[in-house]
Design a protein around this motif. Sequence first.
Motif, PDB file in Angstrom:
ATOM      1  N   ASN A 113       0.809  -1.217   0.000  1.00  0.00           N
ATOM      2  CA  ASN A 113       0.000   0.000   0.000  1.00  0.00           C
ATOM      3  C   ASN A 113       0.843   1.269   0.000  1.00  0.00           C
ATOM      4  N   HIS A 114       1.914   1.289   0.801  1.00  0.00           N
ATOM      5  CA  HIS A 114       2.814   2.451   0.777  1.00  0.00           C
ATOM      6  C   HIS A 114       3.430   2.590  -0.613  1.00  0.00           C
ATOM      7  N   GLY A 115       3.769   1.468  -1.228  1.00  0.00           N
ATOM      8  CA  GLY A 115       4.339   1.505  -2.569  1.00  0.00           C
ATOM      9  C   GLY A 115       3.388   2.143  -3.564  1.00  0.00           C
ATOM     10  N   GLN A 116       2.116   1.802  -3.464  1.00  0.00           N
ATOM     11  CA  GLN A 116       1.139   2.421  -4.365  1.00  0.00           C
ATOM     12  C   GLN A 116       0.987   3.908  -4.078  1.00  0.00           C
ATOM     13  N   GLY A 117       1.017   4.275  -2.789  1.00  0.00           N
ATOM     14  CA  GLY A 117       0.938   5.689  -2.443  1.00  0.00           C
ATOM     15  C   GLY A 117       2.112   6.473  -2.999  1.00  0.00           C
ATOM     16  N   VAL A 118       3.307   5.903  -2.879  1.00  0.00           N
ATOM     17  CA  VAL A 118       4.510   6.546  -3.410  1.00  0.00           C
ATOM     18  C   VAL A 118       4.443   6.621  -4.934  1.00  0.00           C
ATOM     19  N   VAL A 162      16.110   9.347  -3.774  1.00  0.00           N
ATOM     20  CA  VAL A 162      15.634   9.828  -2.474  1.00  0.00           C
ATOM     21  C   VAL A 162      14.726   8.757  -1.867  1.00  0.00           C
ATOM     22  N   PHE A 163      15.053   8.329  -0.665  1.00  0.00           N
ATOM     23  CA  PHE A 163      14.281   7.278  -0.003  1.00  0.00           C
ATOM     24  C   PHE A 163      13.057   7.877   0.697  1.00  0.00           C
ATOM     25  N   ILE A 164      11.908   7.265   0.487  1.00  0.00           N
ATOM     26  CA  ILE A 164      10.662   7.694   1.131  1.00  0.00           C
ATOM     27  C   ILE A 164      10.341   6.679   2.236  1.00  0.00           C
ATOM     28  N   PRO A 165      10.502   7.035   3.500  1.00  0.00           N
ATOM     29  CA  PRO A 165      10.287   6.068   4.581  1.00  0.00           C
ATOM     30  C   PRO A 165       8.833   5.625   4.645  1.00  0.00           C
ATOM     31  N   PRO A 166       8.595   4.351   4.977  1.00  0.00           N
ATOM     32  CA  PRO A 166       7.211   3.864   5.021  1.00  0.00           C
ATOM     33  C   PRO A 166       6.427   4.275   6.257  1.00  0.00           C
ATOM     34  N   ILE A 183       5.890  11.521   7.512  1.00  0.00           N
ATOM     35  CA  ILE A 183       4.937  10.460   7.189  1.00  0.00           C
ATOM     36  C   ILE A 183       3.832  10.406   8.242  1.00  0.00           C
ATOM     37  N   ILE A 184       4.213  10.471   9.516  1.00  0.00           N
ATOM     38  CA  ILE A 184       3.231  10.462  10.606  1.00  0.00           C
ATOM     39  C   ILE A 184       2.247  11.623  10.459  1.00  0.00           C
TER      40      ILE A 184
END
Length: 333
Positions: A87-92, A150-154, A160-161
């Motif tokens: 799900n995070h992958g789809q959001g990103v 650039v890394f997007i933390p899950p 993110i919070i």
Amino acid sequence: MGRRGPLTPFVSLADFRAAADLLRPVAVRTPLLPDDALSEKLGTPILVKPEVLQRGGAFKFRGAYTYVARLTPAQRAKGIITGSSGNHGQGVALAAKLFGIKATIVMPTTVPRAKRDGAERLGARCIYHGVTTAERIALANEIQQKEDLVFIPPFDDDTIITGQGTCGLEIAEDLPDVGTVLVPIGGGGLSAGVARAVKLLVPTARVIGVEPEGSPKFTKARAAGEPVTIPANPTGLADGLLAVRIGSRNFEYLEAHLDEVVTVPDGRLPCAMQYALERLKLVCEPSGAITLAALLDGTLRPQGKTVAVLSGGNIEYDGLRALLGDAMPGGTT
């Protein structure tokens, strides 16, 4: 037990509102839908917050877009990468598409087809590796360094919070007299943000976290007084909630703001999914139905007006049919 203060200040109400302003043009402000049948059964108003209707099929778009929007144009031009159970992958991937940049998503080899296809359909480069969070994050970090992405933390990150917490902000704004909020716990981004936002606006509300019985990473962390690593559970139904360790920053938020945590066995999830489909006309993946499961099986008794966050609905037809085939007859009553 005593609760320790945060190492750094928690995000503020102004931070949540700024994130909401960022999201307003692109995200769905999901409604609070009354659940008449469950309200009658439990003797108190029950409402659901259907993040299954969010863009990308889950709440994760809120945090991902917030993070990407706050990068500089030069950072976005490099391209972004993350590790995700789906799900995070789809959001990103969706955030990347909206900004016209490249995204790489490292997913587990066990990722459900709906989540894999969703990220690919949005134009992301998808790499499948391992089955645990640690394995995919390690590979994502390796690729990030090699390709200067650039890394997007899950989940373990204040930005993110803040984005995920806009879900809680909406609950508190739309139902100022809310008594109880139920939220799933995976890595902790959603639960940390929702708990913080709700408590800022409605301090008297009870916020209860719900996690799979086979992956009780926060239950174990709270008992130990710090995040602990639990055994991987790659066969658990709630694939979006199977992190083996709660985020360190998320733990601080949850220790400060979460009133209670309960666990639900996998066997109750198909019944909750069936209930959501038949009574609420909503499609939930197992992770997304876990708060309903906690209400349906009597794991907890809500107090006052109660909101259950349905966190995601990314499940393909075959998977839905297979799981609901195992649901108990009469399980929706």
